[in-house]
Enzyme design. Structure first.
Site, PDB file in Angstrom:
ATOM      1  N   ASP A 183       0.839  -1.202   0.000  1.00 45.99           N
ATOM      2  CA  ASP A 183       0.000   0.000   0.000  1.00 45.99           C
ATOM      3  C   ASP A 183       0.878   1.259   0.000  1.00 45.99           C
ATOM      4  OD1 ASP A 183      -2.738   1.170   0.351  1.00 45.99           O
ATOM      5  OD2 ASP A 183      -1.826   1.966   2.182  1.00 45.99           O
ATOM      6  N   GLU A 229       1.549  -0.265  -4.887  1.00 39.34           N
ATOM      7  CA  GLU A 229       0.535   0.700  -5.307  1.00 39.34           C
ATOM      8  C   GLU A 229       1.214   2.054  -5.504  1.00 39.34           C
ATOM      9  OE1 GLU A 229      -3.466   2.942  -3.606  1.00 39.34           O
ATOM     10  OE2 GLU A 229      -1.747   2.511  -2.328  1.00 39.34           O
TER      11      GLU A 229
END
Length: 550
Positions: free
Chosen positions: A238, A262
């Protein structure tokens, strides 16, 4: 479309796929992940457990409203109970939301931490999702099916409701020098992106100081232990762009598994900078997501040329496009059905996602047509759908079945370049390995239009099968094709009928064609001969002896 009965052949093909490409419960590499397709799950929202199950900290809520922004009760055990549903679509991996302990105190102005991204103590598990034995059971259940487990990891930040004087005692990082000082992010400045805090002053996400050697040691020790203890096969990282790039090689090396980061938003050059030895093995392909939305949503700009430009730019700049994560929905963006009124737009975009992209990732509920807007409405519960056998469920299964068949029998399929055979304002035709695919943004209504495709690599008079609708066609002069939209704007996927033997697709159950890669030479030739924009009018196509597909 196919009936649910064809799932038996799909599962048989999946077993063949796994016998040819053995799985590993640890140290899965980028090369191994390249052949996977991933079903993304928010654990709290995928499936409800039996209310009598032991150790439940959340009362299962069958009437879950995403707008309430609170826990609804999904667990790791309830995922196990519904793996048939996932494998029925042909997926060979799942990605679950973060497993670390989250904030679990008084409700915040933005709700509760049901999603898993408000990390508190990264080194402990989240008891809302289950016990350590439950997570081990999920990992074991997946590996018993030959599937991989990808876990979402939050390493950039931890949550606090007091940004001026946070209580560090609940965190793995307990001293102030383990955090960057508070500052709001200036997204035009890379240092600010990496050092300043996400969130806001109400629910602040304290930026962890990943330059601090003690932080590095804690993270590397923790991730190595987590992966080993729960036999995790891959990590989704993330907020990867909010951490310095050179932190990730050491972290992923300690993990010993494939890492996909990400890098939210951004253009191709920016995203490509996060793939490579100095950063991550893979990133989510956000630029192509934006291009697919722009090309296929209805209403929408219909920007086919932008999609093609993005593909070509990616081929130049990424180190390996075959391991990028290709998606149409996720927990941070509106559902496709929220953006587009026509289901054909989704099905056309899915053909690109599975056959022209890298590792296909389907966010839970895409197959059910969930239509929530941005967070929190795109985090709906799945159980009200009844896990129905929808048309999109079936198309997903067909695309996975085709992709898995090609991986097992045409080994160069995934590493071969995607060649654009032609474009129009409404269509794009591509070739990859032994197939040709045509996608359109025309939508469902019938239209008096046809499109011709040249340089296909097929021989003249070649018996072909269009795979999505199982139509038998024959190529025209020099292997040309004609797609007819009088029945609506459907996608088309063509292969030599002989090459589908053994796939279970369109009734092809006999032995695999040993000459599956017979189009290799033709594929190389067509890459040289390809004429962008090589579409001709209907009269000329008739004279050329082309074939109609309706």
């Amino acid at each position: 479309m196919h009936s649910f009965a064809f799932i038996t052949s799909l599962l048989s093909l999946t077993l063949l796929f796994f016998s040819l490409f053995p799985t590993s419960a640890h140290a899965a590499t980028a090369e191994q992940w390249r052949s996977r397709s991933i079903y993304q799950i928010i654990t709290d929202r995928f499936a409800l457990p039996d209310p009598s199950s032991p150790n439940l900290l959340t009362v299962p809520n069958p009437n879950c409203n995403p707008g309430d922004q609170t826990w609804c009760g999904g667990t790791w055990q309830s995922i196990i109970s519904n793996l048939d549903y996932i494998q029925g679509m042909g997926f060979t991996a799942i990605w679950i939301s973060p497993v670390s302990e989250n904030y679990d105190g008084p409700r915040t102005p933005y709700g509760d931490a049901y999603h898993g991204y408000w990390s508190q103590n990264v080194t402990a598990l989240n008891p809302r999702m289950g016990t350590p034995d439950d997570l081990k059971a999920l990992s074991n259940a997946l590996h018993a099916r030959g599937m991989y487990l990808m876990v979402d990891i939050v390493a950039n930040n931890v949550i606090t409701l007091n940004y001026t004087d946070p209580d560090l005692s609940k965190f793995a990082f307990t001293s102030t020098d383990m955090y960057h000082p508070y500052c709001p992010i200036d997204f035009s400045n890379q240092t600010s992106i990496e050092h300043c805090w996400l969130g806001d002053t109400v629910v602040a996400l304290m930026d962890v100081n990943t330059e601090n050697q003690d932080v590095i040691n804690i993270y590397n020790t923790w991730i190595a232990s987590l992966v080993q203890e729960y036999q995790i096969d891959g990590l989704r990282i993330d907020a990867a762009k909010h951490v310095r790039k050179d932190f990730w090689p050491g972290f992923c090396s300690a993990a010993g598994v494939f890492c996909m980061g990400e890098v939210f938003g951004g253009d191709v050059p920016y995203n490509a900078g996060y793939q490579g030895p100095g950063a991550l093995a893979s990133v989510l392909d956000y630029p192509i997501y934006d291009y697919l939305v722009s090309a296929f949503t209805i209403p929408g700009p219909g920007n086919i040329s932008g999609l093609v430009d993005g593909l070509h730019q990616g081929q130049e700049l990424y180190q390996d496009m075959s391991v990028l994560g290709t998606f149409l929905e996720n927990q941070d963006n509106p559902r496709w059905a929220n953006l587009s009124v026509d289901p054909q737009s989704l099905w056309n975009a899915m053909v690109w996602q599975f056959l022209a992209g890298g590792i296909p990732i389907v966010y839970y509920g895409q197959e059910q047509g969930l239509r929530g807007n941005a967070d929190p409405y795109n985090r709906e519960p799945l159980w009200p759908t009844g896990y129905a056998n929808t048309t999109t469920y079936q198309i997903t299964a067909t695309l996975n079945q085709l992709r898995n068949f090609l991986i097992a029998n045409a080994p160069d399929f995934l590493t071969s370049n995607v060649t654009v055979l032609g474009t129009s304002s409404n269509e794009v035709a591509i070739a990859r390995g032994p197939l040709v695919a045509v996608m359109t943004n025309r939508g469902s209504p019938p239209v008096n239009a046809t499109m011709g495709i040249f340089n296909t690599g097929f021989m003249a008079g070649q018996p072909l099968t269009e795979i999505l609708y199982c139509k038998q066609v024959t190529s025209g002069s020099e292997g040309t094709l004609l797609v007819d939209y009088s029945s609506g704007g459907h996608a088309s996927i063509f292969m030599r009928t002989n090459d589908l033997r053994g796939s279970g697709l369109c009734g092809q159950y006999t032995d695999v064609n040993p000459d599956m890669n017979g189009l290799s030479a033709a594929s190389a030739a067509r890459a040289v001969r390809v004429r962008l924009g090589g579409w001709v009018m209907m009269a000329g196509l008739i004279l050329a002896g082309l074939v109609f597909l309706s």
